[in-house]
Design a protein around this motif. Sequence first.
Motif, PDB file in Angstrom:
ATOM      1  N   ALA A 299       0.715  -1.355  -0.020  1.00 30.12           N
ATOM      2  CA  ALA A 299       0.117   0.164  -0.125  1.00 30.12           C
ATOM      3  C   ALA A 299       0.906   1.306   0.023  1.00 30.12           C
ATOM      4  CB  ALA A 299      -0.795  -0.087   1.091  1.00 30.12           C
ATOM      5  N   GLU A 300       1.978   1.142   0.763  1.00 36.61           N
ATOM      6  CA  GLU A 300       2.873   2.466   0.897  1.00 36.61           C
ATOM      7  C   GLU A 300       3.717   2.631  -0.515  1.00 36.61           C
ATOM      8  OE1 GLU A 300       6.599   3.931   3.487  1.00 36.61           O
ATOM      9  OE2 GLU A 300       5.580   2.120   4.102  1.00 36.61           O
ATOM     10  N   GLU A 301       3.803   1.410  -1.315  1.00 31.08           N
ATOM     11  CA  GLU A 301       4.706   1.538  -2.420  1.00 31.08           C
ATOM     12  C   GLU A 301       3.691   1.854  -3.606  1.00 31.08           C
ATOM     13  OE1 GLU A 301       7.758   1.007  -2.752  1.00 31.08           O
ATOM     14  OE2 GLU A 301       8.513   0.093  -1.008  1.00 31.08           O
ATOM     15  N   LEU A 302       2.525   1.614  -3.365  1.00 32.41           N
ATOM     16  CA  LEU A 302       1.700   1.871  -4.528  1.00 32.41           C
ATOM     17  C   LEU A 302       1.854   3.320  -5.363  1.00 32.41           C
ATOM     18  CD1 LEU A 302      -0.597   0.718  -6.517  1.00 32.41           C
ATOM     19  CD2 LEU A 302      -2.241   1.590  -4.949  1.00 32.41           C
ATOM     20  N   PRO A 303       1.699   4.233  -4.633  1.00 27.03           N
ATOM     21  CA  PRO A 303       1.651   5.586  -5.362  1.00 27.03           C
ATOM     22  C   PRO A 303       3.219   5.816  -6.333  1.00 27.03           C
ATOM     23  CG  PRO A 303       0.848   5.957  -3.310  1.00 27.03           C
ATOM     24  CD  PRO A 303       1.363   4.539  -3.182  1.00 27.03           C
ATOM     25  N   GLY A 304       4.044   5.398  -5.611  1.00 30.93           N
ATOM     26  CA  GLY A 304       5.413   5.472  -6.359  1.00 30.93           C
ATOM     27  C   GLY A 304       5.378   4.403  -7.501  1.00 30.93           C
ATOM     28  N   LEU A 305       4.766   3.264  -7.495  1.00 34.69           N
ATOM     29  CA  LEU A 305       4.703   2.387  -8.564  1.00 34.69           C
ATOM     30  C   LEU A 305       4.037   3.006  -9.766  1.00 34.69           C
ATOM     31  CD1 LEU A 305       5.772  -0.490  -9.494  1.00 34.69           C
ATOM     32  CD2 LEU A 305       3.789  -1.300  -8.107  1.00 34.69           C
ATOM     33  N   LEU A 306       2.871   3.575  -9.259  1.00 33.77           N
ATOM     34  CA  LEU A 306       2.035   3.961 -10.150  1.00 33.77           C
ATOM     35  C   LEU A 306       2.664   4.859 -11.127  1.00 33.77           C
ATOM     36  CD1 LEU A 306      -1.564   3.855  -8.646  1.00 33.77           C
ATOM     37  CD2 LEU A 306      -0.822   2.399 -10.215  1.00 33.77           C
ATOM     38  N   ASP A 307       3.514   5.686 -10.403  1.00 36.37           N
ATOM     39  CA  ASP A 307       4.262   6.731 -11.104  1.00 36.37           C
ATOM     40  C   ASP A 307       5.316   6.062 -12.156  1.00 36.37           C
ATOM     41  OD1 ASP A 307       2.809   8.989 -10.375  1.00 36.37           O
ATOM     42  OD2 ASP A 307       4.178   9.329  -8.447  1.00 36.37           O
ATOM     43  N   TRP A 308       5.965   5.143 -11.230  1.00 32.70           N
ATOM     44  CA  TRP A 308       7.164   4.559 -12.102  1.00 32.70           C
ATOM     45  C   TRP A 308       6.366   3.837 -13.378  1.00 32.70           C
ATOM     46  CZ3 TRP A 308       8.376  -0.854 -12.599  1.00 32.70           C
ATOM     47  CH2 TRP A 308       9.593  -1.147 -13.267  1.00 32.70           C
ATOM     48  N   LEU A 309       5.176   3.325 -13.334  1.00 32.26           N
ATOM     49  CA  LEU A 309       4.599   2.661 -14.547  1.00 32.26           C
ATOM     50  C   LEU A 309       3.883   3.656 -15.354  1.00 32.26           C
ATOM     51  CD1 LEU A 309       3.116  -0.119 -12.576  1.00 32.26           C
ATOM     52  CD2 LEU A 309       4.985  -0.525 -14.127  1.00 32.26           C
ATOM     53  N   GLU A 310       4.237   4.936 -15.071  1.00 33.89           N
ATOM     54  CA  GLU A 310       3.468   5.898 -15.850  1.00 33.89           C
ATOM     55  C   GLU A 310       1.986   5.973 -15.856  1.00 33.89           C
ATOM     56  OE1 GLU A 310       5.293   6.206 -19.632  1.00 33.89           O
ATOM     57  OE2 GLU A 310       7.194   6.857 -18.777  1.00 33.89           O
ATOM     58  N   TRP A 311       1.355   5.559 -14.745  1.00 33.47           N
ATOM     59  CA  TRP A 311      -0.112   5.706 -14.799  1.00 33.47           C
ATOM     60  C   TRP A 311      -0.730   6.356 -13.496  1.00 33.47           C
ATOM     61  CZ3 TRP A 311      -2.827   3.679 -18.191  1.00 33.47           C
ATOM     62  CH2 TRP A 311      -2.716   2.387 -18.819  1.00 33.47           C
ATOM     63  N   GLY A 312       0.406   7.173 -12.773  1.00 44.64           N
ATOM     64  CA  GLY A 312      -0.011   8.062 -11.814  1.00 44.64           C
ATOM     65  C   GLY A 312      -0.801   8.995 -12.064  1.00 44.64           C
ATOM     66  N   ALA A 313      -0.649   9.898 -13.181  1.00 48.74           N
ATOM     67  CA  ALA A 313      -1.283  10.947 -13.623  1.00 48.74           C
ATOM     68  C   ALA A 313      -2.809  10.496 -13.912  1.00 48.74           C
ATOM     69  CB  ALA A 313      -1.017  11.646 -15.010  1.00 48.74           C
TER      70      ALA A 313
END
Length: 203
Positions: A86-100
């Motif tokens: 859960a803590e890693e999810l925001p950074g992982l989404l950004d790394w996968l370019e899904w954050g935005a």
Amino acid sequence: MVGSVTAVPPSRTLPAPDDRTRHWYENALSWTTVPGEPVRLVTGLRFDVLDVPAEAGLAALRHLAPDSPVALKGDRMRLLTAVGSAEELPGLLDWLEWGALAPDLVALGAGGHTEAPLPPGSGPTGGPQISSDGCRPLQGAAVWLRPPVPGREVEASLPTLSAVGGGGGGRGAPDLARLVDTVATRCHRARLRRAGVQPLAFS
């Protein structure tokens, strides 16, 4: 003549459904529950939870180990993941370019809790209350699509970043990055369909 009265033995009081559910989680699995009703499981101790649309979750099942627990409630699927996910999810989404894109993912970790699905065999017919298409729990109750197995270490089957070089998790654990990428892709496609846009084959 007064008729004799036959004493009726007191009936055995069966445990309430919530008591049976709590007993199964705490004693068979050694999972921590939250006091009160309905029974809720504490996240961030043995597992985190990735709560996703059921359609997206079904597409991601191939990235899970066969014994990795998965629950359903309504049109949402709950994928158990390694502690810290859960803590890693925001950074992982950004790394996968899904954050935005802010896909429809909800992560529950330390300090959180999730409704405890009915233990296997708790339905009125002794089986899980799943609809005929295998995608929707009946009567709105959270149920296990892939239940945890007592006596097995659930942590070894949970998706973790260790598969892509991150810390924690066991050797051979499913890859959290692939799981999240698949779920985010499906969420994106569903969002485009709702907006009346035809998703591209590679999106």
